[in-house]
Design a protein around this motif. Sequence first.
Motif, PDB file in Angstrom:
ATOM      1  N   SER A 129      65.888 -27.054  49.968  1.00  0.00           N
ATOM      2  CA  SER A 129      65.942 -25.959  48.330  1.00  0.00           C
ATOM      3  C   SER A 129      64.456 -26.178  48.278  1.00  0.00           C
ATOM      4  N   GLY A 130      64.271 -25.212  47.188  1.00  0.00           N
ATOM      5  CA  GLY A 130      62.880 -25.188  46.815  1.00  0.00           C
ATOM      6  C   GLY A 130      61.563 -23.752  46.203  1.00  0.00           C
ATOM      7  N   GLU A 131      61.568 -24.095  45.377  1.00  0.00           N
ATOM      8  CA  GLU A 131      60.506 -22.948  45.218  1.00  0.00           C
ATOM      9  C   GLU A 131      59.497 -22.307  45.881  1.00  0.00           C
ATOM     10  N   LEU A 132      59.077 -20.718  46.148  1.00  0.00           N
ATOM     11  CA  LEU A 132      57.752 -20.464  47.102  1.00  0.00           C
ATOM     12  C   LEU A 132      57.304 -20.458  46.557  1.00  0.00           C
ATOM     13  N   VAL A 133      56.248 -20.792  47.335  1.00  0.00           N
ATOM     14  CA  VAL A 133      54.693 -20.896  47.309  1.00  0.00           C
ATOM     15  C   VAL A 133      53.774 -19.577  48.351  1.00  0.00           C
ATOM     16  N   PHE A 134      52.884 -18.865  48.064  1.00  0.00           N
ATOM     17  CA  PHE A 134      52.304 -18.087  49.261  1.00  0.00           C
ATOM     18  C   PHE A 134      50.879 -18.650  49.123  1.00  0.00           C
ATOM     19  N   ILE A 158      58.039 -25.593  48.745  1.00  0.00           N
ATOM     20  CA  ILE A 158      58.352 -24.544  50.019  1.00  0.00           C
ATOM     21  C   ILE A 158      57.160 -23.134  51.312  1.00  0.00           C
ATOM     22  N   VAL A 159      56.261 -23.592  51.013  1.00  0.00           N
ATOM     23  CA  VAL A 159      54.852 -22.256  52.304  1.00  0.00           C
ATOM     24  C   VAL A 159      55.542 -21.756  52.172  1.00  0.00           C
ATOM     25  N   VAL A 160      54.790 -20.358  51.950  1.00  0.00           N
ATOM     26  CA  VAL A 160      55.212 -19.079  52.371  1.00  0.00           C
ATOM     27  C   VAL A 160      53.702 -18.729  53.210  1.00  0.00           C
TER      28      VAL A 160
END
Length: 541
Positions: A129-134, A158-160
């Motif tokens: 669970s976590g925030e997304l970063v592109f 979480i990386v995108v």
Amino acid sequence: MRTITLATLCLLLSACGDKPQSASTAPEADINRIKGHMAFLADDLLEGRDTGSRGHEIAAKYVASQFQQLGLRPAGTDGYMQRVPFIQAFLEQNSPSFTLTTAAGSASLAYPKDYTTSPSTLYAHAQVSGELVFVGYGIEAPRLNHNDYANIDVAGKIVVVLTGKPASFPSEEGAHFASGSEKARYAAEHGAIGMLTISTPANEKRRPYQSRLNYIHTPRVRWLTPDGQPHGAEPALLNSAYLSIPAAQKLFADAPRSLDDIYAELELDGTPQGFALNARVDFSKDSQFKRISSPNVAAILPGTDPELKNEYVIYSAHTDHIGLAKTVEKDNINNGAMDNATGTSVLLETARLMSEGQPPKRSVLFLAVTGEEKGLLGADYFAHYPTVSKSALVANVNLDMPVLTFEASDIIAFGAEHSSLKGIVEQAAEKVGLTLGQDPWPAEAIFTRSDHYPFVKQGIPAVFVVPGMTAKDPDVDGEAKWQEFLAKHYHKPSDELNASFNWQAAKTFTQVNLMIGQTLANTAARPVWNEGDFFGDTFAK
């Protein structure tokens, strides 16, 4: 089922001088021996030689028996065998759960319609669970002045990442940086806890998302380290997935830029900069595990020089294939005749010729590896845990899926341009009346895609040798013959022993591999990477 005829091989010793034999004096490859090896290895009895299967065990026993008949010295950890421990992970298909939360609220993505995910080899229950970063392509390549993680904090997030690599990257170097294992390593090193990969329009044309659904039941396989850990897994990355384009667009709903804007930049060969997506994901799945083992088979032809006999030239070929096909057709056995009973048979005949001919100065190690179809696993295991000193391994010649349906006037040695091996291969080809052709598919980065590459990653110069595209017969289109095999028979039950094989082509290909090995084994200087070469600079130790 085809009848199997096994030829009896004898070890012949000859007292010759130290110079490499010429093509006119070297022993000749025996077409019937090559046929005999292939008839056994591609037989229905072996059921496609899947890694860990009984059929592959039989294939490995066969190869070991051939080595023994030739009088080669066992080079495994148990006789000729080096048993490789593996973990298989199977995804519980009803377990994936993916919730995306944006300013508009929370919504679920559906598996496998919206995303696919591989089973975890580390966690029975994988939860992140976590925030997304592109982070653009998710690549860190200082040599190419590229760092997608510059000035971006992804710790605990979480990386995108976009699939693939920037258009400006050289093909083979780019294939290394863009591999899933490297991207996972970059993410973990920067503190990420998960990774989501999104497709691009260009990648969608090459490999549509829909085609990935054919593999959702395929187990994930890794080899195990001596302490029982899956090699190559990143414990810090708790979960990962691959998203379709429509699903990926939802991640960017509240982002500073839309995914369509990112894609437009890619069309102009741009390299998008990273940013926070103002979204978070809760994602879990369950996996089941099974431990198996499968053998590499290794044998040594000892050298005669007091110093050089302590160095080794490695011939490699994979004995595994992909087993049984999931099909309603009557023939469901992926026999793997061309892939790679051909390469293994050529390796065995090369071993016979070298053992019967003038003894080499350097020792020659013949290695039949397992797990190629699972990700070059058997070769990678041996490259990490060789049964001789790693520093004594001077070069690798890899034989994988030589297409032997026509006589070629050239050979291709993927990776030759990276080291002094190019000159050696050219000399060997000339001795049998062939030329060294150019890489016909540079964009595919074949150099990073077969069993030689684990040796490259240990700093060992290597080439991957196959027959070329130019036919001796001007009325035969060699490239069309290759494309016909790849389109109609590659990884299909129709890749079986049949009348399409050109046995003179098999003989010539064996002969040129013999010449390559003899030259490598008798040249005083060991092969070296070219000055400034990326692979030599990156991996040579």
